[in-house]
Design a protein around this motif. Structure first.
Motif, PDB file in Angstrom:
ATOM      1  N   ALA A  58       1.112  -1.222   0.185  1.00 29.91           N
ATOM      2  CA  ALA A  58      -0.133   0.226  -0.315  1.00 29.91           C
ATOM      3  C   ALA A  58       1.147   0.672   0.045  1.00 29.91           C
ATOM      4  CB  ALA A  58      -1.163   0.205   1.417  1.00 29.91           C
ATOM      5  N   ASP A  59       0.295   2.256  -0.776  1.00 32.90           N
ATOM      6  CA  ASP A  59       1.661   3.346  -0.248  1.00 32.90           C
ATOM      7  C   ASP A  59       1.162   3.571   1.062  1.00 32.90           C
ATOM      8  OD1 ASP A  59       1.159   3.844  -2.745  1.00 32.90           O
ATOM      9  OD2 ASP A  59      -0.537   4.685  -3.186  1.00 32.90           O
ATOM     10  N   ASP A  60       2.175   4.889   1.157  1.00 34.02           N
ATOM     11  CA  ASP A  60       2.427   5.355   2.406  1.00 34.02           C
ATOM     12  C   ASP A  60       1.258   5.334   3.362  1.00 34.02           C
ATOM     13  OD1 ASP A  60       5.165   3.810   2.145  1.00 34.02           O
ATOM     14  OD2 ASP A  60       5.961   6.021   1.685  1.00 34.02           O
ATOM     15  N   GLY A  96      -4.779  -4.472  12.840  1.00 31.78           N
ATOM     16  CA  GLY A  96      -5.493  -3.052  12.789  1.00 31.78           C
ATOM     17  C   GLY A  96      -4.573  -2.376  11.555  1.00 31.78           C
ATOM     18  N   ASN A  97      -5.199  -0.661  12.308  1.00 33.13           N
ATOM     19  CA  ASN A  97      -4.090   0.021  11.117  1.00 33.13           C
ATOM     20  C   ASN A  97      -3.005   0.193  11.945  1.00 33.13           C
ATOM     21  OD1 ASN A  97      -5.885   1.015   9.284  1.00 33.13           O
ATOM     22  ND2 ASN A  97      -6.854   2.729  10.715  1.00 33.13           N
ATOM     23  N   VAL A  98      -2.148  -0.072  11.254  1.00 32.04           N
ATOM     24  CA  VAL A  98      -0.388   0.632  11.723  1.00 32.04           C
ATOM     25  C   VAL A  98       0.415   1.707  10.497  1.00 32.04           C
ATOM     26  CG1 VAL A  98       2.242  -0.296  11.768  1.00 32.04           C
ATOM     27  CG2 VAL A  98      -0.030  -1.284  11.910  1.00 32.04           C
ATOM     28  N   LYS A  99       0.709   3.316  11.391  1.00 28.12           N
ATOM     29  CA  LYS A  99       1.230   3.740   9.816  1.00 28.12           C
ATOM     30  C   LYS A  99       2.695   3.394   9.573  1.00 28.12           C
ATOM     31  CE  LYS A  99      -2.070   7.772  12.017  1.00 28.12           C
ATOM     32  NZ  LYS A  99      -1.400   9.371  12.645  1.00 28.12           N
ATOM     33  N   LYS A 100       2.364   4.037   8.665  1.00 29.63           N
ATOM     34  CA  LYS A 100       3.782   4.096   7.888  1.00 29.63           C
ATOM     35  C   LYS A 100       5.023   3.947   9.231  1.00 29.63           C
ATOM     36  CE  LYS A 100       6.570   2.394   4.705  1.00 29.63           C
ATOM     37  NZ  LYS A 100       7.259   1.023   4.517  1.00 29.63           N
ATOM     38  N   LEU A 165       0.405  -6.059   5.733  1.00 23.42           N
ATOM     39  CA  LEU A 165       1.375  -6.417   6.427  1.00 23.42           C
ATOM     40  C   LEU A 165       2.525  -6.184   6.280  1.00 23.42           C
ATOM     41  CD1 LEU A 165       0.186 -10.587   5.235  1.00 23.42           C
ATOM     42  CD2 LEU A 165      -0.375  -9.550   7.314  1.00 23.42           C
ATOM     43  N   SER A 166       2.717  -5.197   4.700  1.00 19.23           N
ATOM     44  CA  SER A 166       3.961  -5.188   5.081  1.00 19.23           C
ATOM     45  C   SER A 166       4.697  -3.769   6.006  1.00 19.23           C
ATOM     46  CB  SER A 166       4.013  -3.914   3.533  1.00 19.23           C
ATOM     47  OG  SER A 166       2.723  -2.732   3.782  1.00 19.23           O
ATOM     48  N   ARG A 167       3.396  -3.623   6.721  1.00 20.94           N
ATOM     49  CA  ARG A 167       4.122  -2.494   7.986  1.00 20.94           C
ATOM     50  C   ARG A 167       4.020  -3.895   9.446  1.00 20.94           C
ATOM     51  NH1 ARG A 167       0.449   2.269   6.225  1.00 20.94           N
ATOM     52  NH2 ARG A 167       0.765   2.205   4.539  1.00 20.94           N
ATOM     53  N   TYR A 179       4.506 -11.265   1.861  1.00 26.29           N
ATOM     54  CA  TYR A 179       3.330 -10.763   2.776  1.00 26.29           C
ATOM     55  C   TYR A 179       3.396  -9.982   1.898  1.00 26.29           C
ATOM     56  CZ  TYR A 179       4.012 -13.431   6.845  1.00 26.29           C
ATOM     57  OH  TYR A 179       4.488 -14.392   7.596  1.00 26.29           O
ATOM     58  N   SER A 180       1.782  -9.107   1.924  1.00 25.08           N
ATOM     59  CA  SER A 180       1.349  -8.681   1.375  1.00 25.08           C
ATOM     60  C   SER A 180       0.808  -7.666   1.672  1.00 25.08           C
ATOM     61  CB  SER A 180       1.405  -9.009  -0.529  1.00 25.08           C
ATOM     62  OG  SER A 180       0.382  -9.942  -0.903  1.00 25.08           O
ATOM     63  N   ASP A 181       0.023  -6.448   1.104  1.00 25.54           N
ATOM     64  CA  ASP A 181      -0.951  -5.499   1.005  1.00 25.54           C
ATOM     65  C   ASP A 181      -2.112  -6.081   0.260  1.00 25.54           C
ATOM     66  OD1 ASP A 181       0.387  -4.863   3.329  1.00 25.54           O
ATOM     67  OD2 ASP A 181       1.350  -3.062   2.103  1.00 25.54           O
ATOM     68  N   GLY A 182      -3.478  -5.862   0.737  1.00 28.87           N
ATOM     69  CA  GLY A 182      -4.995  -5.388  -0.178  1.00 28.87           C
ATOM     70  C   GLY A 182      -6.165  -5.928   0.320  1.00 28.87           C
TER      71      GLY A 182
END
Length: 352
Positions: A58-60, A96-100, A165-167, A179-182
């Motif tokens: 995902a974008d930052d 949850g939400n993990v900010k970059k 998951l990238s975070r 791992y990836s995001d989506g």
């Protein structure tokens, strides 16, 4: 009354991360020592086992709840109904939400509440809650929504699976490449139309197998020991999945009036290509049959493992004709099956 999926949507991040991205990573053993293999060899072995060539991040500026909202809007647009008529929003995720660039997860308020807010739904009777069930969370959300509808507690539900998951990955762990995001989303509702959810099965194996996926320290011992990353015992998960997922699929299929020869597609959690192939082989062997050609559409090669988002994303792409050489038609019978942290397994038999 039947219970059918009437809308689908997904969000696939635009940031493409190829395997070559990892060529300059410093991969370590769990004791902090450097792996005695070149990164080229590590990546080649990884690709041959998992089938992953690239993944999406995902974008930052995007949070998990943001990409989930995009997928949810697509699902609502697909079913062409009023979101104010939704009775439940069930949001499956794990972190949850993990900010970059941060090390803390944010679950207050719940991600489901955030999505409902983002969708500007005013209906207070639309109940929004999060589902923590590992990678099978979206499938379990479908199962719960089905129970609500059968019990007369709901007529229409939005079920979301999303993850970034990238975070939460350890860049020094070669497993991080998987791992990836989506995000993927579906609308499930009561209908007089034929088909829908025909049977389901769920199980949690916690006595001996609960901790195969966990939060642990980086393999780099110089990093902050209080920061945790997603970790797994890959071999144990592989063995667990081969033993338990085919059995859950068989129990689920045997509950329905469907024969295995009627199944057109099996949408299994996109975790590892070799593992998924082995699970499907084991499932068909339980009936003394060989695996039919083109039974298992795959997205893992280019999208990686986005946890709870893999199956709803795959289903959205499949129903919209975006998976090469794979198509489904009205009346076709498919299966959903998943395995993940907990350890949890589940399956659904579904008729289009």
């Amino acid at each position: 009354m039947n219970i059918k999926i009437t809308g689908t949507g997904s969000y696939i991040p635009t940031k493409e991360i190829s395997n070559s991205f990892f060529l300059n990573h410093v991969f370590l053993n769990d004791d902090g020592t450097v792996l005695n293999l070149s990164n080229e060899v590590i990546i080649d072995k990884f690709k041959s086992i998992t089938g992953i060539e690239e993944r999406r991040y995902a974008d930052d500026e995007f949070l998990t709840s943001d990409i989930a909202t995009i997928a949810a809007r697509e699902a609502i647009k697909s079913f062409q109904g009023d979101p104010e008529t939704l009775d439940y929003i069930i949001f499956a995720h794990n972190f949850g939400n993990v900010k970059k660039g941060t090390i803390q997860t944010d679950l207050l308020p719940s991600l489901a509440s955030r999505v409902k807010h983002n969708l500007k739904i005013k209906n207070q009777k639309c109940v929004a809650y999060d589902m923590l069930f590992g990678c099978p969370g979206w499938v379990e959300g479908l199962i719960q929504a089905t129970a609500f509808i059968k019990a007369g507690m709901a007529k229409k539900c939005l079920i979301i699976g999303a993850e970034t998951l990238s975070r939460v990955l350890d860049i020094h762990d070669r497993d991080s490449m998987i791992y990836s995001d989506g995000a993927g989303a579906t609308i499930l509702e009561a209908t007089e139309e034929a088909g829908g959810i025909l049977s389901n099965e769920s199980a949690s194996f916690t006595f001996e197998d609960a901790h195969y996926l966990f939060f642990g320290n980086s393999f780099n011992k110089k990093l902050d020991a209080d920061v945790r990353y997603i970790k797994m015992y890959g071999r144990k998960i592989y063995e667990f999945a081969l033993l338990n997922v085919p059995n859950a699929m068989k129990v689920c299929l045997d509950k329905s009036d469907i024969k295995i020869t009627q199944i057109k597609k099996i949408l299994i959690h996109q975790a590892n290509e070799k593992m998924d192939e082995a699970i499907i082989n084991r499932f068909y062997k339980l009936y003394g049959l060989e695996v039919p050609k083109d039974i298992m559409p795959m997205s893992i090669h280019t999208l990686g493992n986005s946890s709870v988002a893999t199956i709803p994303t795959l289903f959205d792409l499949l129903t919209k004709g975006k998976i090469e050489n794979h198509h489904i038609n009205k009346g076709d019978v498919i299966m959903f099956a998943s395995v993940g942290a907990g350890m949890n397994v589940n399956a659904i038999v579904y008729q289009m």
